[in-house]
Motif scaffolding. Structure first.
Motif, PDB file in Angstrom:
ATOM      1  N   ILE A   9       0.868  -1.179   0.000  1.00 22.29           N
ATOM      2  CA  ILE A   9       0.000   0.000   0.000  1.00 22.29           C
ATOM      3  C   ILE A   9       0.900   1.222   0.000  1.00 22.29           C
ATOM      4  CG2 ILE A   9      -1.754   1.293   1.258  1.00 22.29           C
ATOM      5  CD1 ILE A   9      -2.665  -1.295   2.534  1.00 22.29           C
ATOM      6  N   SER A  10       0.681   2.116  -0.952  1.00 21.84           N
ATOM      7  CA  SER A  10       1.443   3.348  -1.033  1.00 21.84           C
ATOM      8  C   SER A  10       0.642   4.451  -0.367  1.00 21.84           C
ATOM      9  CB  SER A  10       1.733   3.696  -2.494  1.00 21.84           C
ATOM     10  OG  SER A  10       2.386   4.944  -2.569  1.00 21.84           O
ATOM     11  N   PHE A  11       1.115   4.906   0.809  1.00 12.57           N
ATOM     12  CA  PHE A  11       0.431   5.908   1.612  1.00 12.57           C
ATOM     13  C   PHE A  11       1.350   7.116   1.739  1.00 12.57           C
ATOM     14  CE2 PHE A  11      -0.998   6.908   6.211  1.00 12.57           C
ATOM     15  CZ  PHE A  11      -1.845   7.901   5.768  1.00 12.57           C
ATOM     16  N   SER A  15       5.238   2.992   2.678  1.00 14.58           N
ATOM     17  CA  SER A  15       4.941   1.789   1.921  1.00 14.58           C
ATOM     18  C   SER A  15       4.668   0.657   2.908  1.00 14.58           C
ATOM     19  CB  SER A  15       6.100   1.410   0.999  1.00 14.58           C
ATOM     20  OG  SER A  15       5.801   0.257   0.276  1.00 14.58           O
ATOM     21  N   ILE A  16       3.503   0.006   2.747  1.00 20.84           N
ATOM     22  CA  ILE A  16       3.088  -1.041   3.674  1.00 20.84           C
ATOM     23  C   ILE A  16       2.983  -2.353   2.906  1.00 20.84           C
ATOM     24  CG2 ILE A  16       1.374  -1.734   5.388  1.00 20.84           C
ATOM     25  CD1 ILE A  16       0.350   1.177   5.345  1.00 20.84           C
ATOM     26  N   PRO A  17       3.877  -3.307   3.115  1.00 20.52           N
ATOM     27  CA  PRO A  17       3.764  -4.602   2.436  1.00 20.52           C
ATOM     28  C   PRO A  17       2.498  -5.330   2.884  1.00 20.52           C
ATOM     29  CG  PRO A  17       5.961  -4.284   3.352  1.00 20.52           C
ATOM     30  CD  PRO A  17       5.095  -3.223   3.928  1.00 20.52           C
ATOM     31  N   ILE A  18       1.718  -5.802   1.924  1.00 18.54           N
ATOM     32  CA  ILE A  18       0.451  -6.476   2.263  1.00 18.54           C
ATOM     33  C   ILE A  18       0.254  -7.693   1.364  1.00 18.54           C
ATOM     34  CG2 ILE A  18      -0.706  -4.453   3.208  1.00 18.54           C
ATOM     35  CD1 ILE A  18      -1.767  -5.550  -0.181  1.00 18.54           C
ATOM     36  N   LYS A  19      -0.696  -8.525   1.824  1.00 18.24           N
ATOM     37  CA  LYS A  19      -1.176  -9.659   1.033  1.00 18.24           C
ATOM     38  C   LYS A  19      -2.670  -9.477   0.835  1.00 18.24           C
ATOM     39  CE  LYS A  19       0.253 -12.704   3.975  1.00 18.24           C
ATOM     40  NZ  LYS A  19       0.538 -14.027   4.626  1.00 18.24           N
ATOM     41  N   LEU A  20      -3.139  -9.784  -0.360  1.00 19.57           N
ATOM     42  CA  LEU A  20      -4.551  -9.629  -0.684  1.00 19.57           C
ATOM     43  C   LEU A  20      -5.255 -10.973  -0.536  1.00 19.57           C
ATOM     44  CD1 LEU A  20      -6.335  -7.229  -1.734  1.00 19.57           C
ATOM     45  CD2 LEU A  20      -6.106  -8.242  -4.003  1.00 19.57           C
ATOM     46  N   LEU A 125      -0.998   2.138  11.818  1.00 19.66           N
ATOM     47  CA  LEU A 125      -1.108   3.591  11.693  1.00 19.66           C
ATOM     48  C   LEU A 125      -2.217   3.956  10.691  1.00 19.66           C
ATOM     49  CD1 LEU A 125      -0.118   6.502  12.137  1.00 19.66           C
ATOM     50  CD2 LEU A 125       1.563   6.094  10.308  1.00 19.66           C
ATOM     51  N   LEU A 126      -2.207   3.316   9.527  1.00 21.01           N
ATOM     52  CA  LEU A 126      -3.234   3.601   8.515  1.00 21.01           C
ATOM     53  C   LEU A 126      -4.617   3.201   9.026  1.00 21.01           C
ATOM     54  CD1 LEU A 126      -4.132   4.441   5.688  1.00 21.01           C
ATOM     55  CD2 LEU A 126      -3.508   2.153   4.884  1.00 21.01           C
ATOM     56  N   ARG A 127      -4.722   2.084   9.695  1.00 21.86           N
ATOM     57  CA  ARG A 127      -6.011   1.622  10.210  1.00 21.86           C
ATOM     58  C   ARG A 127      -6.587   2.608  11.211  1.00 21.86           C
ATOM     59  NH1 ARG A 127      -5.383  -3.351  13.938  1.00 21.86           N
ATOM     60  NH2 ARG A 127      -4.860  -1.623  15.362  1.00 21.86           N
ATOM     61  N   GLU A 128      -5.775   3.065  12.173  1.00 17.51           N
ATOM     62  CA  GLU A 128      -6.250   3.991  13.186  1.00 17.51           C
ATOM     63  C   GLU A 128      -6.565   5.360  12.595  1.00 17.51           C
ATOM     64  OE1 GLU A 128      -7.053   3.077  16.243  1.00 17.51           O
ATOM     65  OE2 GLU A 128      -6.498   1.054  15.594  1.00 17.51           O
ATOM     66  N   ALA A 129      -5.806   5.773  11.587  1.00 10.72           N
ATOM     67  CA  ALA A 129      -6.084   7.059  10.930  1.00 10.72           C
ATOM     68  C   ALA A 129      -7.440   7.019  10.214  1.00 10.72           C
ATOM     69  CB  ALA A 129      -4.968   7.395   9.944  1.00 10.72           C
ATOM     70  N   LEU A 130      -7.748   5.882   9.591  1.00  8.11           N
ATOM     71  CA  LEU A 130      -9.046   5.747   8.946  1.00  8.11           C
ATOM     72  C   LEU A 130     -10.176   5.747   9.971  1.00  8.11           C
ATOM     73  CD1 LEU A 130      -8.252   3.023   6.245  1.00  8.11           C
ATOM     74  CD2 LEU A 130      -8.816   5.424   5.824  1.00  8.11           C
ATOM     75  N   LYS A 131      -9.963   5.097  11.104  1.00  4.67           N
ATOM     76  CA  LYS A 131     -10.983   5.068  12.155  1.00  4.67           C
ATOM     77  C   LYS A 131     -11.273   6.467  12.675  1.00  4.67           C
ATOM     78  CE  LYS A 131     -10.484   0.460  14.257  1.00  4.67           C
ATOM     79  NZ  LYS A 131     -10.097  -0.251  15.507  1.00  4.67           N
ATOM     80  N   ARG A 132     -10.212   7.226  12.980  1.00 10.33           N
ATOM     81  CA  ARG A 132     -10.402   8.527  13.594  1.00 10.33           C
ATOM     82  C   ARG A 132     -10.984   9.552  12.619  1.00 10.33           C
ATOM     83  NH1 ARG A 132      -5.572  11.584  16.739  1.00 10.33           N
ATOM     84  NH2 ARG A 132      -4.841  11.971  14.609  1.00 10.33           N
ATOM     85  N   SER A 133     -10.633   9.461  11.378  1.00  9.96           N
ATOM     86  CA  SER A 133     -11.138  10.409  10.387  1.00  9.96           C
ATOM     87  C   SER A 133     -12.557  10.078   9.928  1.00  9.96           C
ATOM     88  CB  SER A 133     -10.218  10.436   9.171  1.00  9.96           C
ATOM     89  OG  SER A 133     -10.273   9.196   8.483  1.00  9.96           O
ATOM     90  N   ARG A 134     -12.982   8.813  10.169  1.00  8.34           N
ATOM     91  CA  ARG A 134     -14.289   8.340   9.695  1.00  8.34           C
ATOM     92  C   ARG A 134     -14.435   8.525   8.190  1.00  8.34           C
ATOM     93  NH1 ARG A 134     -18.522  10.418  14.432  1.00  8.34           N
ATOM     94  NH2 ARG A 134     -17.477   9.343  16.176  1.00  8.34           N
ATOM     95  N   LYS A 135     -13.355   8.316   7.507  1.00  7.90           N
ATOM     96  CA  LYS A 135     -13.353   8.407   6.050  1.00  7.90           C
ATOM     97  C   LYS A 135     -12.869   7.092   5.455  1.00  7.90           C
ATOM     98  CE  LYS A 135     -12.627  13.401   5.717  1.00  7.90           C
ATOM     99  NZ  LYS A 135     -11.780  14.482   5.162  1.00  7.90           N
ATOM    100  N   VAL A 136     -12.989   6.992   4.153  1.00 13.19           N
ATOM    101  CA  VAL A 136     -12.475   5.832   3.427  1.00 13.19           C
ATOM    102  C   VAL A 136     -11.417   6.320   2.447  1.00 13.19           C
ATOM    103  CG1 VAL A 136     -14.622   4.529   3.647  1.00 13.19           C
ATOM    104  CG2 VAL A 136     -14.281   6.012   1.658  1.00 13.19           C
ATOM    105  N   ASP A 157     -10.592  -5.015  13.236  1.00 16.17           N
ATOM    106  CA  ASP A 157      -9.199  -4.564  13.322  1.00 16.17           C
ATOM    107  C   ASP A 157      -8.440  -4.820  12.027  1.00 16.17           C
ATOM    108  OD1 ASP A 157      -9.424  -3.613  15.908  1.00 16.17           O
ATOM    109  OD2 ASP A 157      -8.957  -5.567  16.799  1.00 16.17           O
ATOM    110  N   VAL A 158      -9.169  -4.918  10.930  1.00 13.41           N
ATOM    111  CA  VAL A 158      -8.566  -5.249   9.641  1.00 13.41           C
ATOM    112  C   VAL A 158      -8.922  -4.173   8.622  1.00 13.41           C
ATOM    113  CG1 VAL A 158      -8.519  -6.953   7.779  1.00 13.41           C
ATOM    114  CG2 VAL A 158      -8.665  -7.712  10.157  1.00 13.41           C
ATOM    115  N   ILE A 159      -8.011  -3.894   7.714  1.00 15.93           N
ATOM    116  CA  ILE A 159      -8.299  -3.007   6.590  1.00 15.93           C
ATOM    117  C   ILE A 159      -8.879  -3.857   5.460  1.00 15.93           C
ATOM    118  CG2 ILE A 159      -7.348  -1.411   4.886  1.00 15.93           C
ATOM    119  CD1 ILE A 159      -5.145  -0.724   6.872  1.00 15.93           C
ATOM    120  N   ALA A 160     -10.056  -3.505   5.036  1.00 16.83           N
ATOM    121  CA  ALA A 160     -10.704  -4.210   3.929  1.00 16.83           C
ATOM    122  C   ALA A 160     -10.703  -3.306   2.702  1.00 16.83           C
ATOM    123  CB  ALA A 160     -12.127  -4.598   4.293  1.00 16.83           C
ATOM    124  N   MET A 161     -10.695  -3.925   1.534  1.00 15.94           N
ATOM    125  CA  MET A 161     -10.734  -3.166   0.290  1.00 15.94           C
ATOM    126  C   MET A 161     -11.865  -3.695  -0.591  1.00 15.94           C
ATOM    127  SD  MET A 161      -7.787  -2.420  -2.581  1.00 15.94           S
ATOM    128  CE  MET A 161      -7.673  -4.127  -3.145  1.00 15.94           C
TER     129      MET A 161
END
Length: 381
Positions: A9-11, A15-20, A125-136, A157-161
């Motif tokens: 994920i490019s934020f 850069s956050i290495p992830i698996k889909l 960090l990205l997960r909590e930022a999304l929670k606090r902003s209440r945005k997607v 506690d998971v980021i979904a796409m």
């Protein structure tokens, strides 16, 4: 769960290495094609057109067919070397409120898992930022040979796409809405609101696929040789006019009964019904209205009094027909008959007139009798 795509994920500069990982699965029952005559399995065999031999899956690649029919081979390495940032990266482009995303755009859903210990910190960090902003987060990524649009949000506690369709892939709803102009009354809206409130909310987890259960039961029964087919009874609507108010009221009563709250009007827990409109018949023109006995007696008394007055007036007119003065008095009597005081004086005059007329008649009668009683002289022989 098995990952279907590895990347990052490019934020911004992070850069956050992830698996889909697939977030959904299909429980639909798959059927095989069979030969109806003998029940044999019908299979698709992949055969090369050049040598006529069957080809296995590991020997099959991709190719693009040109207009002249020639094939241009395309390999996975060719696609991986494409000069685009989203080939192996989910690139976040903006953050927006969730209600700005049209549900029509939503496609497949995935979970994004942190790939490795070093990815845990930026992932959180990205997960909590999304929670606090209440945005997607709106992102672009490439998967299965094409670039796609995605929406990142937090689930537990998971980021979904969610894969999103491109705006030009949403068809305009032309010719879908009713063409006729329809007006809805406030009373109908009130009943619809009452029905919605009565139905309330439901636990999505409590809902299940009844069709799938019926198919599985049927398969088990046929496999055991004890299957007895039966059809669901569906009552035809017949295209009748629907009384919407009656249907809504019945629906509210049925919903309240099913919720255990009672209908409140003694309606019971019957199913909602659709009631056809019954038009009122026009009342017959020749049917007289019923009148009470007292009113009839009063009307009869008034009619009798009127007839008596008319008879008395006619008698007075006949008795005084020969005298001009008497005719004037009779005319005056008729014109003042509606007043009580004038009526009494006129009645006295009429009585005197009647007495005079009666005396004259008696005198005339006596004279006639005397003349009639006088002996006739006989002529001498």
């Amino acid at each position: 769960m098995r990952s279907i795509w590895n990347g990052a994920i490019s934020f911004g500069l992070v850069s956050i290495p992830i698996k889909l990982v697939n977030a959904t699965e299909s429980h639909s029952i798959s059927f095989r094609q069979i030969h109806v005559t003998d029940g044999g399995r019908v299979r698709y065999r992949k055969v090369c057109e050049l040598d006529g031999e069957e080809v296995s899956s590991d020997e099959i690649g991709k190719g693009y067919e040109e207009a002249d029919g020639s094939i241009v081979p395309i390999t996975d390495e060719d696609l991986a070397r494409l000069p685009i940032a989203t080939a192996k990266t989910i690139e976040i482009v903006s953050f927006v409120p969730a209600d700005q995303i049209d549900p029509l755009q939503m496609d497949s859903a995935y979970y994004l898992a942190a790939n490795g210990a070093t990815a845990a910190k930026p992932y959180t960090l990205l997960r909590e930022a999304l929670k606090r902003s209440r945005k997607v987060a709106i992102a672009k990524f490439a998967l299965r040979g094409r670039e796609r649009l995605g929406m990142l949000r937090v689930v537990d506690d998971v980021i979904a796409m969610h894969g999103l369709l491109w705006p030009d892939e949403i068809r305009a709803p032309e010719g879908v809405a009713p063409e006729a102009s329809v007006s809805v009354r406030d009373a109908e809206l009130d009943l619809a609101d009452a029905l919605m409130a009565t139905l309330g909310e439901v636990e999505i987890s409590s809902l299940h696929d009844e069709y799938q259960e019926a198919v599985e039961t049927m398969i088990a029964a046929k496999a055991g040789g004890a299957f007895e087919p039966s059809e669901a009874v569906v009552e035809p609507s017949g295209g009748q006019v629907i009384d919407l108010m009656a249907a809504l009221e019945s629906s509210v009563r049925a919903a309240r009964a099913s919720r255990g709250g009672g209908s409140g009007d003694g309606g019971g827990g019957g199913e909602a019904e659709v009631t056809p409109i019954r038009r009122k018949a026009a009342p017959a023109a020749s049917t007289p209205k019923a009148v009470g006995g007292k009113k009839s007696a009063a009307a009869g008394a008034r009619k009798s009094a009127g007839a008596t007055k008319k008879t008395a007036a006619k008698s007075t007119s006949k008795a005084t027909a020969g005298k001009p003065g008497t005719r004037q008095a009779a005319s005056g009597t008729e014109s003042t008959a509606t007043k009580s005081t004038a009526t009494r004086s006129t009645a006295r005059k009429s009585a005197a007139t009647k007495s005079t007329a009666a005396g004259g008649k008696r005198a005339a009668g006596a004279g006639g009798t005397a003349k009639k009683a006088a002996p006739r002289k006989r002529s001498s022989a």
